[in-house]
Scaffold this active site. Sequence first.
Site, short mmCIF file in Angstrom:
data_model
loop_
_atom_site.label_atom_id
_atom_site.label_comp_id
_atom_site.label_asym_id
_atom_site.label_seq_id
_atom_site.Cartn_x
_atom_site.Cartn_y
_atom_site.Cartn_z
N THR A 7 39.65 33.58 45.73
CA THR A 7 39.22 34.68 44.88
C THR A 7 38.21 34.18 43.86
O THR A 7 38.24 33.01 43.49
CB THR A 7 40.41 35.34 44.13
OG1 THR A 7 39.94 36.49 43.42
CG2 THR A 7 41.06 34.39 43.14
N ASN A 8 37.32 35.06 43.44
CA ASN A 8 36.43 34.78 42.32
C ASN A 8 36.85 35.57 41.09
O ASN A 8 36.19 35.54 40.08
CB ASN A 8 34.98 35.14 42.69
CG ASN A 8 34.39 34.15 43.65
OD1 ASN A 8 34.48 32.94 43.44
ND2 ASN A 8 33.79 34.63 44.73
N ALA A 10 38.79 35.99 38.01
CA ALA A 10 39.49 35.14 37.04
C ALA A 10 40.81 35.78 36.57
O ALA A 10 41.78 35.07 36.32
CB ALA A 10 38.59 34.86 35.85
N HIS A 11 40.84 37.12 36.47
CA HIS A 11 42.07 37.82 36.06
C HIS A 11 43.20 37.55 37.07
O HIS A 11 44.32 37.23 36.69
CB HIS A 11 41.85 39.34 35.96
CG HIS A 11 40.85 39.75 34.93
ND1 HIS A 11 41.09 39.67 33.58
CD2 HIS A 11 39.61 40.26 35.07
CE1 HIS A 11 40.04 40.11 32.92
NE2 HIS A 11 39.13 40.48 33.80
N ASP A 68 44.61 40.85 48.98
CA ASP A 68 43.85 42.08 48.82
C ASP A 68 44.81 43.07 48.20
O ASP A 68 46.02 43.04 48.46
CB ASP A 68 43.28 42.59 50.14
CG ASP A 68 42.13 43.58 49.92
OD1 ASP A 68 41.36 43.39 48.96
OD2 ASP A 68 42.01 44.54 50.70
N ASP A 151 44.61 49.58 35.80
CA ASP A 151 45.79 49.42 34.92
C ASP A 151 45.90 50.49 33.83
O ASP A 151 47.01 50.95 33.54
CB ASP A 151 45.81 48.03 34.28
CG ASP A 151 46.19 46.93 35.28
OD1 ASP A 151 46.48 47.25 36.45
OD2 ASP A 151 46.19 45.75 34.87
N HIS A 176 52.85 44.70 41.42
CA HIS A 176 52.65 44.48 42.85
C HIS A 176 52.24 43.03 43.12
O HIS A 176 52.78 42.37 44.00
CB HIS A 176 51.58 45.44 43.38
CG HIS A 176 50.36 45.49 42.50
ND1 HIS A 176 50.40 46.00 41.21
CD2 HIS A 176 49.10 45.08 42.69
CE1 HIS A 176 49.20 45.90 40.66
NE2 HIS A 176 48.40 45.33 41.54
#
Length: 191
Positions: A7-8, A10-11, A68, A151, A176
């Site tokens: 993943t790119n 950061a969260h 995903d 969110d 999730h």
Amino acid sequence: MKLVFATNNAHKAKEVSEILGSSFEILSLKDINCNEDIPETQETIEGNAAQKSFYVYDKFGANCFADDTGLEIEALNGEPGVYSARYAGKACNFDDNINKVLLKMKGIKNRKAQFKTVFSLVIDGKELQFEGIVKGTILESRRGENGFGYDPIFLPDGFDKTFAEMNSEEKNKISHRGIATIKLAEYLKSL
């Protein structure tokens, strides 16, 4: 154990690292010099997760996991689903996506939705998948400043705070991604 998280975002990386803890050394795509955009061309959340993890494994030979995630809204026949990140178009941001959902949901009484995350773990060429689902409701307006993505408009069932009103510790316990990450971590710790 060293694992690449494909993943790119950061969260996402921060959330997952907090849950996995120090037993694992999580490498980023930058750490393995993967600077290209990994394709996400599948029609399902499961398919995209697998496509990303196998891309890294096949190209870099690194044991890897990828996820995903999609927001699936009942009244919109599961939209945005697999297109959650780019629901409002290719160059969109989180606000654009939220605005599109709020516009499409205007006047709709059925506000049931769920967030779904699927992790695809590839170790030595073999894949396992881990799923996390949290059900909730789409609000009519934003609430909260934390988190990311949808969110601020997602109220999980049984709670009076949106994901964006929770701190990361509260969210990670019930989200999730948290559920899927715990399943992934339990499997990895059993190896």
